[in-house]
Design a protein around this motif. Structure first.
Motif, short mmCIF file in Angstrom:
data_model
loop_
_atom_site.label_atom_id
_atom_site.label_comp_id
_atom_site.label_asym_id
_atom_site.label_seq_id
_atom_site.Cartn_x
_atom_site.Cartn_y
_atom_site.Cartn_z
N TYR A 233 -8.34 -3.45 -0.55
CA TYR A 233 -7.55 -2.26 -0.20
C TYR A 233 -8.51 -1.21 0.33
O TYR A 233 -9.34 -0.70 -0.41
N TRP A 240 -7.10 -2.48 -8.44
CA TRP A 240 -6.21 -2.40 -9.59
C TRP A 240 -6.54 -3.47 -10.62
O TRP A 240 -6.47 -3.25 -11.82
N ALA A 292 -11.34 5.09 -8.73
CA ALA A 292 -10.48 4.64 -9.83
C ALA A 292 -11.25 3.64 -10.68
O ALA A 292 -11.25 3.72 -11.91
N ARG B 62 2.73 12.13 -5.34
CA ARG B 62 2.28 12.53 -4.02
C ARG B 62 3.49 12.78 -3.15
O ARG B 62 4.52 12.12 -3.29
N ASN B 79 -5.63 7.89 -13.43
CA ASN B 79 -4.92 8.69 -12.44
C ASN B 79 -5.05 8.17 -11.02
O ASN B 79 -4.06 8.04 -10.29
N LEU B 80 -6.28 7.91 -10.61
CA LEU B 80 -6.49 7.52 -9.22
C LEU B 80 -5.88 6.16 -8.93
O LEU B 80 -5.39 5.91 -7.82
N ALA B 81 -5.91 5.27 -9.92
CA ALA B 81 -5.33 3.94 -9.71
C ALA B 81 -3.85 4.06 -9.41
O ALA B 81 -3.32 3.39 -8.52
N LEU B 83 -2.33 6.80 -8.31
CA LEU B 83 -2.16 7.54 -7.06
C LEU B 83 -2.18 6.58 -5.88
O LEU B 83 -1.36 6.66 -4.96
N GLU B 84 -3.10 5.64 -5.94
CA GLU B 84 -3.17 4.66 -4.85
C GLU B 84 -2.11 3.58 -4.98
O GLU B 84 -1.70 2.99 -3.97
N ALA B 85 -1.60 3.36 -6.18
CA ALA B 85 -0.48 2.43 -6.33
C ALA B 85 0.73 2.99 -5.59
O ALA B 85 1.48 2.25 -4.95
N HIS B 87 0.56 4.97 -3.00
CA HIS B 87 0.30 4.85 -1.57
C HIS B 87 0.50 3.42 -1.09
O HIS B 87 1.07 3.19 -0.01
#
Lengths: 738, 144
Positions: A233, A240, A292, B62, B79-81, B83-85, B87
């Motif tokens: 990604y 993830w 992340a 977002r 959090n960032l994981a 946030l990109e999930a 997206h």
């Protein structure tokens, strides 16, 4: 849009709804059966109407019928309807379960997935009972298709949450763990989530997953970007899945096996190093995905708390993020560093960033980021930086959001006490707290400052002086009046020599605030006044005049009235010795855990905030004072260190109790005064006879029993010829008439 | 346990375009949550983070044009994981609906649920490969 237009739109919507509902009823009401297509459309419309916010209480049967269609589109709508509008009708449930059973057995992956998703979405007890044994079998069967495995794993996870007792995990454990080796990364992702949940309940059963997870993680982290095409990604390999694997590892302590431990350390070092490499892409998605994984790795490093180099490296990395231009990263760095601060390995490294954190406190525009900065300052506080941190927090408090003020007040109070070398600084800090955020200074805080001043001779004079000066301010907070009233009452004599703070000046100062204060504060001030009468006989007259006034003696509040009456009376009838005994300086409080810490814990709940005390091993090796996990001691215990708990309103009674204890035999006193406070006792005694009173009062009714008996002091039993008793009522009213 | 509590797509006016719940709430509670989320999220702007504390949880969100995509997770979640999930999910929707807009989500609501269930299930991330998800969605689309 004006109101008329809005009405029109609403009418139109209602019309649509009723037409559709009408159609449905018309169509269903008749005898002719709907074909699958129409049924599907009808059920879909009903669902749409429901999602718009209207109540739907029919259509379930039609939806359930759709489940048995062999067309995907019809089945899908049927399953969607019953997942969204869950119905508890037992017949329907039976039919639904039958349909699910058929689909699970169908060997058609699309149908199997529909059924599994339905179970995962609804997760009812009946479904768990029906399918708990079937799903693990599907999960580990050799001929199950990948996408079905994914769904089965998560379905199992859902059932485990709601009906863990029904899942026969034992025999499937090994096979589930083995899924971590699957070549389909989606399956691995789902399996990792499942294992993480199961491992929290039975960590030993899933210990074998550790090395598999680690291997998998290493392979991902060191892979070239072309290796994991489908799962790369924005140039980040399987972010993830990496995060999930790192979470799984956090279910366990650091591995005992040395080779495993070194492999893990290597993997974590690689992740930390990658963060330093130049980015492959400028897109925020790339950096978010990469970070992340980084933040989760740091979480694991903190959780293990065993490798100093890793901890320090993590701290340095976070330090860089503290000044990143993206608010998200600054926020996360502050949050993460907070937990790092409590590790002895990284505590010093964290402290090096104090200036940046203080700056964040002053300049960040998002209040939640400033809050993390406050948390971090609190966590990194120790003897070396306490003064600086408390000063910064006080200055922040002046402009802080109301919602977070109370928490900041508690934290400042805790830090000031814990790191006070010089208690004058502590007193100043608390008085500042009251000045800046008086409304948010809870009782625990000002009780504490009084306890400390009472216990420490060296700061009593300073406290009296400072509080006196602070009270000069034209508008001071009521909490300051409380603290000031108490302290001057106890220690006003220490500053009475200076004409600027003479007894009369002190009294006038306090009394000038009297009428502005609430009842509890006034009650406290009245107690201060009687203490003044003891300390400064020269103002006795002035104070008696105040106590005697109608506004005190006939005050509408019972407590104030009682105090005024009792103190006034006491000031008349007590000699200087008695008064001095009654109003003796408060003895030191027993050392006890601060109730402030307990209050802060209660506020934060089970938060990620580290305790100042228990989890940190002090850098210098000395033990920090122990964690207070007791509930806050009652207010009365804090201020009245006697054996029996006394509610505050009986304070005057304590005066009498102490007085009674101090009574010496040569003081003659009308004995019936004793019975103001006591229900039972001896009212008369001589060599022959003892008369006692036993009384009981309930609301407006009272009962007094007079008992007579031979005095216990008689040396030889007397022979009584006759004995008679009588009671003479002596009415006060009669007396006054004559 | 740590997991996704709910996923919401709301427009600026507060209308819900998708609500996926991974925890038992009755209808009144759901409505209240929806209103609260809307209130909390719409007052934030670019100077704020994409994370906000919400009751005992947190919301990662977002904004895409007029729509807020919100995921409610545990306070200890990454959090960032997430946030990109979000997206990742939006990119799939975009590809699937060919430049997705709000109306696509309204008229094809049942398809949106399918997309959600491909990528999230039982409160966890299920599939993250856009290629795989789109392949599956196209296959399902072709079925009768």
């Amino acid at each position: 849009r004006n109101a008329f237009q809005l009405c029109q739109i609403q009418l139109y919507k209602l019309k649509c709804v009723s037409i559709n509902l009408g159609n449905g009823v018309l169509v269903c009401g008749g005898d002719k059966t709907l074909d699958g297509y129409s049924k599907k459309k009808y059920v879909c419309k009903l669902l749409f109407i429901f999602l718009l916010g209207h109540d739907i209480d029919f259509g379930h049967m039609e939806a359930v019928n759709l489940l048995s269609s062999n067309k995907y589109t019809e089945k899908q709508i049927g399953y969607l309807f019953i997942s969204v509008l869950v119905n508890c009708n037992s017949d329907l449930i039976r039919l639904i379960n039958n349909a699910i059973r058929n689909d699970l057995a169908s060997r058609n992956p699309t149908f199997m997935n529909l059924a599994l998703h339905c179970i995962a979405n609804v997760g009812s007890r009946e479904m768990a009972e029906a399918f708990a044994s079937e799903i693990p079998r599907i999960l580990v069967a050799g001929d199950t298709v990948d996408s079905v495995k994914q769904s089965a794993a998560l379905c199992l996870l859902r059932l485990n949450k709601t009906s863990p007792d029904l899942l026969p995990m034992g025999e499937w454990t090994m096979r589930v763990v083995h899924l971590l080796n699957d070549q389909h990364l989606g399956v691995v992702t789902a399996a990792t989530s499942l294992i993480t949940t199961l491992a929290q309940k039975s960590p030993d059963d899933f210990k074998t997953s550790l090395s598999l997870a680690m291997t998998r993680l290493s392979r991902i982290v060191t892979s070239a970007s072309i290796d994991l095409q489908d799962y790369t990604y924005y140039f980040v390999a399987a972010p993830w899945l990496s995060v999930k694997l790192l979470r799984l590892l956090q279910c366990y302590p650091p591995p005992e096996d040395a080779s495993l431990r070194s492999r893990l350390t290597e993997c974590l070092e690689t992740i930390l190093s990658k963060a330093q490499e130049p980015s492959k892409s400028k897109k925020v998605q790339h950096s978010n995905a990469k970070n992340a994984v980084l933040f989760e790795a740091i979480s694991l490093i903190i959780h293990h708390d065993s490798e100093p180099t890793l901890l320090v490296r993590a701290c340095n990395q976070l330090g860089q993020f503290l000044q990143h231009r993206e608010t998200n990263l600054r926020y996360l760095a502050l949050e993460s560093m907070c937990t790092l601060a409590s590790s002895e390995f990284s505590h010093e490294a964290v402290k090096t960033h104090i200036e940046t954190v203080i700056n964040a406190l002053k300049t960040e525009r998002d209040v939640s980021v400033r809050q993390r900065a406050v948390d971090l300052l609190y966590a990194m506080c120790d003897r070396s930086n306490a003064k600086q941190i408390v000063t910064e927090m006080l200055s922040y408090l002046e402009t802080a959001d109301y919602a977070i003020r109370e928490e900041i007040v508690l934290k400042v109070a805790i830090l000031a006490e814990k790191y006070a070398v010089d208690y004058t600084w502590y007193v100043d800090t608390i008085l500042n707290l009251i000045r800046i955020a008086g409304d948010y200074v809870s009782e625990e805080v000002w009780y504490r400052v009084i306890q400390i001043v009472i216990n420490r001779d060296d700061v009593q004079g300073y406290a009296a002086k400072t509080v006196f000066e602070a009270l000069q301010a034209p508008a001071c907070h009521e909490n300051l009046v409380k603290v000031g009233g108490y302290i001057l009452g106890e220690f006003g004599n220490l500053i009475a020599g200076d004409p600027r703070s003479s007894p009369l000046v002190q009294f006038n100062l306090l009394h000038s605030k009297f009428h502005l204060c609430s009842v509890p504060t006034r009650a406290l001030l009245l107690s201060a006044y009687i203490k003044f009468i003891n300390l400064f006989p020269e103002v006795k007259g002035t104070i008696q005049d105040v106590l005697r006034s109608d506004s005190q003696l006939r005050n509408a509040d019972v407590e104030l009235q009682q105090r005024a009456v009792e103190y006034l009376r006491l000031s008349y009838i007590a000699s200087t010795d008695i008064l001095a005994t009654v109003l003796e300086e408060m003895p030191p409080f027993p050392e006890r855990e601060s109730s402030i810490l307990a209050k802060l814990k209660k506020k934060k709940g089970s938060s990620k905030l580290p305790d100042l005390d228990d989890s940190r091993r002090n850098v210098n090796g000395s033990a920090e004072h122990t964690d207070d996990t007791e509930t806050s001691p009652s207010l009365s215990e804090d201020l009245f260190p006697t054996d029996r708990p006394h509610p505050p309103s009986s304070f005057p009674s304590i005066l009498f109790a102490r007085w009674a204890a101090g009574v010496t035999n040569n003081i003659i006193f009308p004995v019936f005064f004793r019975f103001v406070c006591k229900s039972n006792g001896v009212i008369y005694e001589n060599q022959l006879l003892q008369i006692g009173l036993k009384s009981e009062y309930r609301q407006n009714l009272g009962e007094i029993n007079a008992l007579s008996r031979e005095a216990q002091t008689s040396l030889s039993p007397a022979t009584w010829a006759s004995f008679s008793e009588g009671i003479q009522r002596h009415s006060l009213a009669k007396r006054h008439r004559s | 346990f740590v997991w996704i509590r709910f996923i919401l797509i709301q427009n600026r006016a507060g209308k819900t375009r998708l609500a996926k719940w991974y925890m038992q709430f009755d209808d009144d509670e759901k409505q209240k949550l929806i209103e609260e989320v809307h209130a909390v999220v719409t007052v934030r702007d670019a100077k704020h983070t994409n994370f906000v504390e919400f009751r005992n949880f947190k919301i990662i969100y977002r904004r895409y044009a007029g729509l807020y995509f919100c995921i409610c997770v545990d306070v200890t979640d990454n959090n960032l994981a997430y946030l990109e999930a979000i997206h990742n999910f939006v990119e799939v929707l975009n590809e699937y609906f060919h430049n997705v807009c709000e109306l696509d989500l309204v008229f094809n609501f049942y398809k949106v649920y399918t997309v959600v269930d491909e990528m999230f299930l039982a409160g966890e991330i299920r599939e993250t490969s856009q290629t795989k998800v789109l392949k599956q969605l196209l296959m399902l689309q072709s079925l009768e």
